[in-house]
Scaffold this motif. Structure first.
Motif, PDB file in Angstrom:
ATOM      1  N   LEU A 277       1.858  -7.122  -8.912  1.00 25.37           N
ATOM      2  CA  LEU A 277       0.868  -7.587  -7.758  1.00 25.37           C
ATOM      3  C   LEU A 277      -0.408  -6.990  -7.650  1.00 25.37           C
ATOM      4  O   LEU A 277      -0.545  -5.775  -7.604  1.00 25.37           O
ATOM      5  CB  LEU A 277       1.479  -7.511  -6.328  1.00 25.37           C
ATOM      6  CG  LEU A 277       2.856  -8.407  -5.983  1.00 25.37           C
ATOM      7  CD1 LEU A 277       3.434  -7.873  -4.883  1.00 25.37           C
ATOM      8  CD2 LEU A 277       2.624  -9.918  -5.851  1.00 25.37           C
TER       9      LEU A 277
ATOM     10  N   GLY B 214      -2.979 -11.613  -5.247  1.00 20.89           N
ATOM     11  CA  GLY B 214      -2.662 -12.386  -6.277  1.00 20.89           C
ATOM     12  C   GLY B 214      -1.106 -13.299  -6.006  1.00 20.89           C
ATOM     13  O   GLY B 214      -0.359 -12.530  -5.368  1.00 20.89           O
TER      14      GLY B 214
ATOM     15  N   GLN C 122      -0.365  -3.125   9.404  1.00 22.24           N
ATOM     16  CA  GLN C 122      -0.630  -4.512   9.083  1.00 22.24           C
ATOM     17  C   GLN C 122       0.563  -5.141   8.770  1.00 22.24           C
ATOM     18  O   GLN C 122       1.679  -4.396   8.472  1.00 22.24           O
ATOM     19  CB  GLN C 122      -1.591  -4.531   7.816  1.00 22.24           C
ATOM     20  CG  GLN C 122      -3.046  -3.759   8.031  1.00 22.24           C
ATOM     21  CD  GLN C 122      -3.855  -3.784   6.954  1.00 22.24           C
ATOM     22  OE1 GLN C 122      -3.624  -4.608   5.954  1.00 22.24           O
ATOM     23  NE2 GLN C 122      -4.449  -2.771   6.599  1.00 22.24           N
TER      24      GLN C 122
ATOM     25  N   TYR D 218       2.347  -8.675   6.917  1.00 24.83           N
ATOM     26  CA  TYR D 218       2.072  -9.444   5.654  1.00 24.83           C
ATOM     27  C   TYR D 218       3.288 -10.363   5.698  1.00 24.83           C
ATOM     28  O   TYR D 218       4.639  -9.767   5.976  1.00 24.83           O
ATOM     29  CB  TYR D 218       2.086  -8.768   4.358  1.00 24.83           C
ATOM     30  CG  TYR D 218       0.672  -8.026   4.150  1.00 24.83           C
ATOM     31  CD1 TYR D 218       0.217  -6.804   4.973  1.00 24.83           C
ATOM     32  CD2 TYR D 218      -0.328  -8.705   3.548  1.00 24.83           C
ATOM     33  CE1 TYR D 218      -0.792  -6.192   4.801  1.00 24.83           C
ATOM     34  CE2 TYR D 218      -1.733  -8.053   3.367  1.00 24.83           C
ATOM     35  CZ  TYR D 218      -1.713  -6.596   4.121  1.00 24.83           C
ATOM     36  OH  TYR D 218      -3.071  -5.996   4.040  1.00 24.83           O
TER      37      TYR D 218
ATOM     38  N   GLN E 229       5.676 -12.796   2.743  1.00 24.85           N
ATOM     39  CA  GLN E 229       5.607 -13.158   1.121  1.00 24.85           C
ATOM     40  C   GLN E 229       6.792 -14.255   1.278  1.00 24.85           C
ATOM     41  O   GLN E 229       7.960 -14.313   1.433  1.00 24.85           O
ATOM     42  CB  GLN E 229       5.941 -11.994   0.335  1.00 24.85           C
ATOM     43  CG  GLN E 229       6.115 -12.336  -0.980  1.00 24.85           C
ATOM     44  CD  GLN E 229       6.787 -11.025  -1.640  1.00 24.85           C
ATOM     45  OE1 GLN E 229       7.423 -10.202  -1.316  1.00 24.85           O
ATOM     46  NE2 GLN E 229       6.013 -10.988  -3.112  1.00 24.85           N
TER      47      GLN E 229
ATOM     48  N   GLY F 129       2.842 -14.050  -4.207  1.00 27.94           N
ATOM     49  CA  GLY F 129       2.113 -12.862  -3.512  1.00 27.94           C
ATOM     50  C   GLY F 129       2.119 -12.747  -1.915  1.00 27.94           C
ATOM     51  O   GLY F 129       2.683 -13.688  -1.377  1.00 27.94           O
ATOM     52  N   LEU F 130       1.563 -11.757  -1.424  1.00 29.21           N
ATOM     53  CA  LEU F 130       1.725 -11.489  -0.009  1.00 29.21           C
ATOM     54  C   LEU F 130       0.295 -12.027   0.734  1.00 29.21           C
ATOM     55  O   LEU F 130      -0.595 -12.145   0.130  1.00 29.21           O
ATOM     56  CB  LEU F 130       1.653  -9.977   0.208  1.00 29.21           C
ATOM     57  CG  LEU F 130       3.209  -9.355   0.247  1.00 29.21           C
ATOM     58  CD1 LEU F 130       3.639  -9.162  -1.381  1.00 29.21           C
ATOM     59  CD2 LEU F 130       3.315  -8.057   0.755  1.00 29.21           C
TER      60      LEU F 130
ATOM     61  N   HIS G 173      -1.882 -11.676   4.193  1.00 29.29           N
ATOM     62  CA  HIS G 173      -2.028 -10.904   5.287  1.00 29.29           C
ATOM     63  C   HIS G 173      -1.927 -11.777   6.729  1.00 29.29           C
ATOM     64  O   HIS G 173      -2.390 -12.847   6.687  1.00 29.29           O
ATOM     65  CB  HIS G 173      -3.442 -10.245   5.197  1.00 29.29           C
ATOM     66  CG  HIS G 173      -3.870  -9.324   6.162  1.00 29.29           C
ATOM     67  ND1 HIS G 173      -4.393  -9.880   7.594  1.00 29.29           N
ATOM     68  CD2 HIS G 173      -3.682  -8.185   6.741  1.00 29.29           C
ATOM     69  CE1 HIS G 173      -4.444  -8.842   8.328  1.00 29.29           C
ATOM     70  NE2 HIS G 173      -4.284  -7.813   7.852  1.00 29.29           N
TER      71      HIS G 173
ATOM     72  N   LEU H 191      -3.811  -7.206  11.698  1.00 31.48           N
ATOM     73  CA  LEU H 191      -4.058  -5.840  11.673  1.00 31.48           C
ATOM     74  C   LEU H 191      -4.154  -5.320  13.089  1.00 31.48           C
ATOM     75  O   LEU H 191      -4.938  -5.981  13.854  1.00 31.48           O
ATOM     76  CB  LEU H 191      -5.268  -5.538  10.796  1.00 31.48           C
ATOM     77  CG  LEU H 191      -5.795  -4.150  10.646  1.00 31.48           C
ATOM     78  CD1 LEU H 191      -6.689  -4.082   9.276  1.00 31.48           C
ATOM     79  CD2 LEU H 191      -6.612  -3.679  11.703  1.00 31.48           C
TER      80      LEU H 191
ATOM     81  N   PHE I 228       6.627  -7.820   5.766  1.00 36.36           N
ATOM     82  CA  PHE I 228       6.337  -6.866   5.605  1.00 36.36           C
ATOM     83  C   PHE I 228       5.312  -5.871   6.426  1.00 36.36           C
ATOM     84  O   PHE I 228       4.348  -6.662   6.660  1.00 36.36           O
ATOM     85  CB  PHE I 228       5.854  -6.393   4.053  1.00 36.36           C
ATOM     86  CG  PHE I 228       6.636  -6.911   2.930  1.00 36.36           C
ATOM     87  CD1 PHE I 228       6.874  -8.064   2.497  1.00 36.36           C
ATOM     88  CD2 PHE I 228       7.381  -6.078   2.421  1.00 36.36           C
ATOM     89  CE1 PHE I 228       7.557  -8.399   1.511  1.00 36.36           C
ATOM     90  CE2 PHE I 228       8.628  -6.161   1.313  1.00 36.36           C
ATOM     91  CZ  PHE I 228       8.494  -7.610   1.088  1.00 36.36           C
TER      92      PHE I 228
END
Lengths: 116, 112
Positions: A90, A108, B33, B35, B37, B42-43, B45, B48, B88
């Motif tokens: 990643l 990404g 933070q 996140y 997925q 990809g992760l 956001h 925060l 996460f």
């Protein structure tokens, strides 16, 4: 919206091959990162860069190198791929330059690399 | 080095119910933070929260931070099938050179 583009979604390589993973971001971000993600281990930082031609090792740099010749592009290189490098890779970027604390990352879509 | 640990590792609930995930960490932090997925992607956001904040909201998400217990929770209210994902937490530790330290994630499944 920030876009972080990784060149391949899936990649299959043979042991010993040299592998290039490319990442491009379009929002003029200073900071770029390469992580690998393995089941049950979360994300582990391989390398990061705070500026062009600048790189710093993360937690697991062994077997990898990076290149940042232009601000928008950060490449991860596996000099001689091994089976234990099979993983999801990643790329991420962030802004502004580090001053006080880590800001949010833009990721990404990831590259699933299989080394046979 | 893994600082954040999410709990539970997996959670399966009915659509419309609330989902709560927890994150514990070990050292003092600048921020924490969360996140999301989606499978194989990809992760993204979510929120925060800084060390001097106790609670933060974003739409159906509510994050709390208890620095005395070194823990945070993420609450998703009125869950939807589209919330199915792994979540996460990542901490910016005061001694981590501005790098985020990640937990292993909570896998959330919303049953229709």
């Amino acid at each position: 919206d920030v876009k972080v583009t990784q060149s391949s979604r899936y990649l299959v390589k043979r042991t010993g091959e040299k592998v290039f993973l490319e990442c491009v971001q379009d929002m003029d971000h200073e900071n770029m990162f390469w992580y690998r993600q393995d089941p049950g281990l979360g994300l582990r930082l391989i390398y990061f860069s705070y500026d062009v031609k600048m790189k710093e090792k993360g937690d697991i740099p062994e077997g990898y190198s990076v290149s940042r010749e232009k601000k928008e592009r950060f490449s991860l290189i596996l000099e001689s791929a091994s089976t234990n490098q099979t993983s999801m890779y990643l790329c991420a970027s962030s802004f502004p330059p580090r001053l006080v604390e880590a800001e949010k990352l833009f990721f990404g879509s990831g590259t699933q690399l299989s080394v046979l | 080095s893994q600082q954040g640990e999410e709990d539970p590792q997996a959670l399966s609930i009915q659509e419309g119910e609330n989902a709560t995930m927890n994150c514990s960490y070990k050292t003092s932090i600048n921020n924490l933070q969360w996140y999301r997925q989606n499978s194989g992607r990809g992760l993204v956001h979510l929120i925060l929260i800084r060390s001097n904040e106790r609670e933060k909201h974003s739409g159906r998400l509510r994050v709390t931070l208890d620095t005395s217990k070194k823990s945070s929770s993420l609450l998703i209210t009125a869950s939807r099938a589209a919330d199915t994902a792994s979540y996460f937490c990542a901490t910016d530790g005061m001694d981590s050179n501005y790098q985020l330290i990640w937990g292993a994630g909570t896998k959330l499944i919303i049953k229709p």
